[in-house]
Design a protein around this motif. Structure first.
Motif, short mmCIF file in Angstrom:
data_model
loop_
_atom_site.label_atom_id
_atom_site.label_comp_id
_atom_site.label_asym_id
_atom_site.label_seq_id
_atom_site.Cartn_x
_atom_site.Cartn_y
_atom_site.Cartn_z
N THR A 99 0.83 -1.21 0.00
CA THR A 99 0.00 0.00 0.00
C THR A 99 0.86 1.26 0.00
N LYS A 100 2.08 1.16 0.54
CA LYS A 100 3.02 2.28 0.52
C LYS A 100 4.43 1.71 0.60
N PRO A 101 5.20 1.84 -0.48
CA PRO A 101 6.57 1.32 -0.44
C PRO A 101 7.38 2.03 0.65
N PRO A 102 8.35 1.35 1.24
CA PRO A 102 9.18 1.99 2.27
C PRO A 102 9.86 3.25 1.75
N GLU A 103 9.88 4.27 2.60
CA GLU A 103 10.51 5.55 2.26
C GLU A 103 10.85 6.30 3.53
N VAL A 105 10.41 9.10 6.13
CA VAL A 105 9.15 9.71 6.54
C VAL A 105 9.39 10.97 7.37
N PHE A 106 8.35 11.78 7.48
CA PHE A 106 8.44 13.11 8.08
C PHE A 106 8.97 13.11 9.51
N TRP A 107 8.77 12.04 10.26
CA TRP A 107 9.19 12.02 11.66
C TRP A 107 10.65 11.58 11.83
N GLY A 108 11.36 11.34 10.72
CA GLY A 108 12.77 11.02 10.80
C GLY A 108 13.11 9.56 10.67
N GLY A 109 12.13 8.73 10.48
CA GLY A 109 12.38 7.30 10.32
C GLY A 109 12.21 6.86 8.89
N TYR A 110 11.95 5.58 8.72
CA TYR A 110 11.83 4.97 7.41
C TYR A 110 10.75 3.91 7.53
N SER A 111 9.70 3.97 6.69
CA SER A 111 8.64 2.98 6.83
C SER A 111 7.83 2.80 5.55
N GLY A 112 7.14 1.67 5.50
CA GLY A 112 6.22 1.35 4.43
C GLY A 112 5.08 0.53 5.00
N TYR A 113 4.07 0.29 4.17
CA TYR A 113 2.89 -0.47 4.60
C TYR A 113 2.51 -1.52 3.56
N TYR A 114 2.00 -2.64 4.05
CA TYR A 114 1.38 -3.64 3.19
C TYR A 114 0.12 -4.15 3.89
#
Length: 142
Positions: A99-103, A105-114
């Protein structure tokens, strides 16, 4: 004082066998307490359960309706963005819907969703502000 902890997360699923197979492809290990009506997976100090969506709604005494987003996500945190990428790719290879490839993110981390076969959203993340301890549990600042 009442204990504040999460001991189990239960997902209401459309097809227990299909969902069990999906999670096992991801690498989750089912407990011997599992059967055709409910599946329990080992997950460190927390248990992940799969239960029929209709049965779960009945058990909770709520109407069995499903929108496009139920307002709940689950997360697995990793030690690096590279581990997040690998986990995301593995989930997709196992049948997850990205649903969202890892990238970054605004809070300083790195994340994605499936999403799993029933649309339950999983976040895969690296949070540099909350590292994992030796047992891979997330450490929170006091």
């Amino acid at each position: 004082m009442v204990a504040t902890r999460i001991t189990m997360v239960t997902l209401g699923v459309a097809d227990i066998a299909k969902s069990r197979a999906f999670y096992e492809r991801l690498g989750w290990r089912a407990s011997g307490a599992s059967n055709e009506s409910v599946v329990f997976f080992h997950s460190g100090g927390t248990v992940l359960g799969l239960f029929g969506r209709e049965s779960l709604a009945e058990d909770a005494n709520v109407e069995n309706t499903q929108g496009s987003f139920d307002g709940v996500t689950l997360a697995t945190n990793y030690n690096s963005p590279e581990e997040v990428d690998a986990a995301f790719a593995h989930a997709v290879a196992c049948g997850a819907t990205p649903t969202k490839p890892p990238e970054k993110v605004f809070w300083g981390g790195y994340s994605g969703y499936y999403a799993d076969p029933d649309g339950h959203l999983w976040e895969v993340a690296h949070n540099p502000f909350m590292q994992l301890d030796a047992t891979e549990h997330m450490t929170l600042p006091e």
